[in-house]
Design an enzyme around this catalytic site. Structure first.
Site, mmCIF file in Angstrom:
data_model
loop_
_atom_site.group_PDB
_atom_site.id
_atom_site.type_symbol
_atom_site.label_atom_id
_atom_site.label_comp_id
_atom_site.label_asym_id
_atom_site.label_seq_id
_atom_site.Cartn_x
_atom_site.Cartn_y
_atom_site.Cartn_z
ATOM 1 N N ASP A 21 0.793 -1.327 -0.186
ATOM 2 C CA ASP A 21 -0.019 0.015 0.043
ATOM 3 C C ASP A 21 0.837 1.241 -0.050
ATOM 4 O OD1 ASP A 21 0.888 -0.138 2.584
ATOM 5 O OD2 ASP A 21 -1.104 0.114 3.662
ATOM 6 N N ASP B 32 -0.886 -6.227 0.198
ATOM 7 C CA ASP B 32 -1.309 -5.600 1.219
ATOM 8 C C ASP B 32 -2.786 -5.483 1.629
ATOM 9 O OD1 ASP B 32 0.722 -4.823 3.110
ATOM 10 O OD2 ASP B 32 1.311 -3.226 1.928
ATOM 11 N N LYS C 287 -0.987 -9.513 3.393
ATOM 12 C CA LYS C 287 -0.327 -8.926 4.547
ATOM 13 C C LYS C 287 -1.051 -7.764 5.217
ATOM 14 C CE LYS C 287 3.196 -5.840 4.097
ATOM 15 N NZ LYS C 287 2.955 -4.513 4.725
ATOM 16 N N GLU D 102 9.179 -3.838 10.359
ATOM 17 C CA GLU D 102 9.801 -2.516 9.854
ATOM 18 C C GLU D 102 10.279 -1.625 11.109
ATOM 19 O OE1 GLU D 102 7.080 -0.895 7.255
ATOM 20 O OE2 GLU D 102 7.767 1.054 6.974
HETATM 21 O O1 KIV Z 1 3.631 -0.979 1.569
HETATM 22 C C1 KIV Z 1 4.777 -1.542 1.424
HETATM 23 O O2 KIV Z 1 5.530 -1.255 0.686
HETATM 24 C C2 KIV Z 1 5.076 -2.306 2.852
HETATM 25 C C3 KIV Z 1 6.732 -2.596 2.716
HETATM 26 C C4 KIV Z 1 7.523 -1.493 2.909
HETATM 27 C C5 KIV Z 1 7.038 -3.628 3.609
HETATM 28 O O3 KIV Z 1 4.643 -2.538 3.689
#
Ligand code: KIV
Length: 276
Positions: free
Chosen positions: A56, A95, A124, A193
């Site tokens: 995201d 995501d 995720k 993170e």
């Molecule tokens: O949204 C994203 O790109 C992420 C990564 C930075 C892990 O969650």
């Protein structure tokens, strides 16, 4: 049989949840990057990136927002479909955007969309113990889940900015406990993170699922960065934990391959990319 990339110079077995675990057990580093469209996804796939995340983060690097919060399920679905068309061997994670998993029913409905209509192999979601029931419900329906601890960009306003998490002893203990709870709930992968290197090392050792770091040090089982950051396209400041691989490599393909090589060999992240 999927023949989309049979002519690829890097034909290899498709990454699966199982092969990611085997890599952790074998001590082989897992290479992950974000992508948001078919052309970049194809470059990553051919460079043998193990995992492609439709992050995201697209809200910031593609759409130009200041945070990831405005990104919608429809936008994630659209970009996931683009990415899916460019890939045949890497594993695609999508995501779950802000407020798209506030109940188990909503999480199942939205994760189901990403699996059925974009070919996602995992979703995720950000959050700790509060997400354990949702993780468990998704996994029971056959939807693999990547958990996300440490800095959770969807909570940026609550956190008061993009800051390293888990520096205080109590916060570190809670993060370790939440990581265990999420693994117990059935998560197959974990992103950490912006976490101090030592804490990331402890969590990586404590879990049997692979732990992927971003600003979490070299002891993690793998690394992920935002694709635009490794290509020097960051809007504003390049994050301290990232690196522009394009300058030296001279081409996009070269930069992606240099990143893959640097992660696999353990050269990335180096000391200057790590928090203590
Ligand atoms: O949204 C994203 O790109 C992420 C990564 C930075 C892990 O969650």
């Amino acid at each position: 049989m999927n023949t989309k990339s049979d002519s690829s110079p890097q034909s290899r077995a498709r990454t699966t949840v199982r092969s990611l675990r085997e890599k952790k057990q074998a001590g082989e580093k897992i290479v992950c990057l974000t992508a948001y469209d078919a052309s970049f996804a194809r470059i990553l796939d051919q460079a043998a990136v193990d995992v492609v995340l439709v992050g995201d983060s697209l809200g910031m690097v593609v759409q130009g927002h200041e945070t990831t919060l405005p990104v919608t399920v429809e936008e994630m679905l659209y970009h996931s479909q683009l990415v899916g068309r460019g890939m045949s061997q890497s594993l695609m994670i999508v995501d779950m955007p802000f407020l798209s998993y506030t109940s188990i029913e909503l999480a199942l409905e939205n994760a189901g969309l990403f699996m059925k209509e974009a070919g996602a192999q995992m979703v995720k979601l950000e959050g700790g113990a509060d997400q354990a029931e949702t993780v468990s419900a998704l996994v029971q329906q056959g939807i693999p889940v990547c958990a996300h601890l440490g800095l959770q960009p969807q909570k940026v306003h609550k956190l008061g900015g993009y800051r390293v998490q888990g520096r205080e002893e109590r916060a570190a203990e809670i993060m370790l406990e939440e990581a265990r709870i999420l693994e117990e709930a059935g998560a197959d992968l974990m992103v950490l993170e912006c976490v101090p290197e030592r804490l990331a090392q402890i969590i990586t050792k404590a879990l049997s699922i692979p732990v992927i770091g971003i600003g979490a040090g070299a002891a993690c089982d793998g690394q992920i960065l935002v694709l635009y950051d490794i290509l020097g396209l960051s809007m504003g400041k390049v994050p301290r934990f990232s690196h522009d691989f394009l300058g030296q490599a001279g081409s996009i393909e070269g930069a992606v391959r240099a990143y893959v090589e640097a992660v696999r060999s353990g050269r990335f992240p180096a000391k200057e990319h790590v928090f203590s």
